[in-house]
Scaffold this active site. Sequence first.
Site, mmCIF file in Angstrom:
data_model
loop_
_atom_site.group_PDB
_atom_site.id
_atom_site.type_symbol
_atom_site.label_atom_id
_atom_site.label_comp_id
_atom_site.label_asym_id
_atom_site.label_seq_id
_atom_site.Cartn_x
_atom_site.Cartn_y
_atom_site.Cartn_z
ATOM 1 N N ASP A 1 13.704 -2.066 7.008
ATOM 2 C CA ASP A 1 12.901 -2.092 5.765
ATOM 3 C C ASP A 1 13.694 -1.553 4.582
ATOM 4 O O ASP A 1 14.187 -0.419 4.615
ATOM 5 C CB ASP A 1 11.641 -1.224 5.925
ATOM 6 C CG ASP A 1 10.623 -1.812 6.874
ATOM 7 O OD1 ASP A 1 10.060 -2.859 6.551
ATOM 8 O OD2 ASP A 1 10.397 -1.218 7.943
ATOM 9 N N ASP B 1 18.767 2.604 3.414
ATOM 10 C CA ASP B 1 18.254 2.747 2.041
ATOM 11 C C ASP B 1 17.602 4.083 1.772
ATOM 12 O O ASP B 1 17.243 4.358 0.628
ATOM 13 C CB ASP B 1 17.228 1.633 1.736
ATOM 14 C CG ASP B 1 15.940 1.803 2.518
ATOM 15 O OD1 ASP B 1 16.019 2.116 3.724
ATOM 16 O OD2 ASP B 1 14.862 1.634 1.933
ATOM 17 N N ASP C 1 19.730 -0.484 9.017
ATOM 18 C CA ASP C 1 18.311 -0.183 8.897
ATOM 19 C C ASP C 1 17.591 -1.507 8.550
ATOM 20 O O ASP C 1 18.238 -2.467 8.127
ATOM 21 C CB ASP C 1 18.134 0.857 7.786
ATOM 22 C CG ASP C 1 16.704 1.033 7.376
ATOM 23 O OD1 ASP C 1 15.888 1.368 8.243
ATOM 24 O OD2 ASP C 1 16.398 0.830 6.180
HETATM 25 O O1 PGA Z 1 8.780 1.188 8.979
HETATM 26 C C1 PGA Z 1 9.181 2.238 8.428
HETATM 27 O O2 PGA Z 1 8.426 3.158 8.054
HETATM 28 C C2 PGA Z 1 10.661 2.411 8.166
HETATM 29 O O3 PGA Z 1 11.432 1.351 8.610
HETATM 30 P P1 PGA Z 1 13.043 1.396 8.398
HETATM 31 O O4 PGA Z 1 13.529 2.530 9.291
HETATM 32 O O5 PGA Z 1 13.474 0.034 8.867
HETATM 33 O O6 PGA Z 1 13.302 1.638 6.954
HETATM 34 MG MG MG Z 2 14.613 1.618 5.291
#
Ligand code: PGA
Ligand code: MG
EC number: 3.1.3.18
Length: 235
Positions: free
Chosen positions: A21, A181, A19
């Site tokens: 963020d 996360d 993932d």
């Molecule tokens: O941009 C988002 O809302 C989430 O991004 P992610 O899936 O990389 O945690």
């Molecule tokens: Mg994330």
Amino acid sequence: MACINPRNTDVKAPLVVFDLDGTMIDTHADLIESLNHTITSAGLTPVTYEDLTHLVGQGARVMIRRAFDLKNTPLSEDELEPLFDRFIAHYKAGMPGKSRPYPGLTACFDRLKAAGMTIAVCTNKQETLALPLLEGLGLTGHFAAITGGDTFEFRKPDGRHIFGTIEKAGGDPARSIMIGDSVNDILAAHNAKIPSVAVSFGYSDVPVADLNPTTIIDGFDELTPELVLRLIEAQ
Ligand SMILES: O=C(O)COP(=O)(O)O
Ligand SMILES: [Mg+2]
């Protein structure tokens, strides 16, 4: 060190799907700054880091909509689009801003690749944001595939987002694991029936143990080829 048998060409290299963020990259400062730039222009008061953990996860449009819900302010679809454009313009202009990889990330990539493993990204961030951010941080070259929240007609927690990422990266779901996360990552891994590793340092709004990941790490020094193989072999 774990080793992959190079003579057995039928067996695909283990694939570690990350993932973005809150997992690979600490993006919170830029997300909050651009979100507040967006919502304060519509008269809302700014959000905090604690708020962000409830707002992030399903891309920018949903993040803005959730911020309005949080502030008990109605928002029509017509009002959302210009705010979305304002967010994207601000976020893109500042990139990579204050966003940085979490400690030990690139050393972890080097370790996994030296053991013959492949790395990919499966994020709900839209491609037009995820690709330049990873490029700006000099990380793009590590990945066999990068998929965003708008790459397919489905996204995490739909397991098909993970399957699509694995396919693009030339991997095998039976030899893949997901690192994330938040609930979207762990649920998507569950839906794809692959092992999951939750990081304890990201943006989950609940303790990650409550998400029932296969295992939890507190830092990338714990993400070793041995752990990856152990998780793949145990599934
Ligand atoms: O941009 C988002 O809302 C989430 O991004 P992610 O899936 O990389 O945690
Ligand atoms: Mg994330």
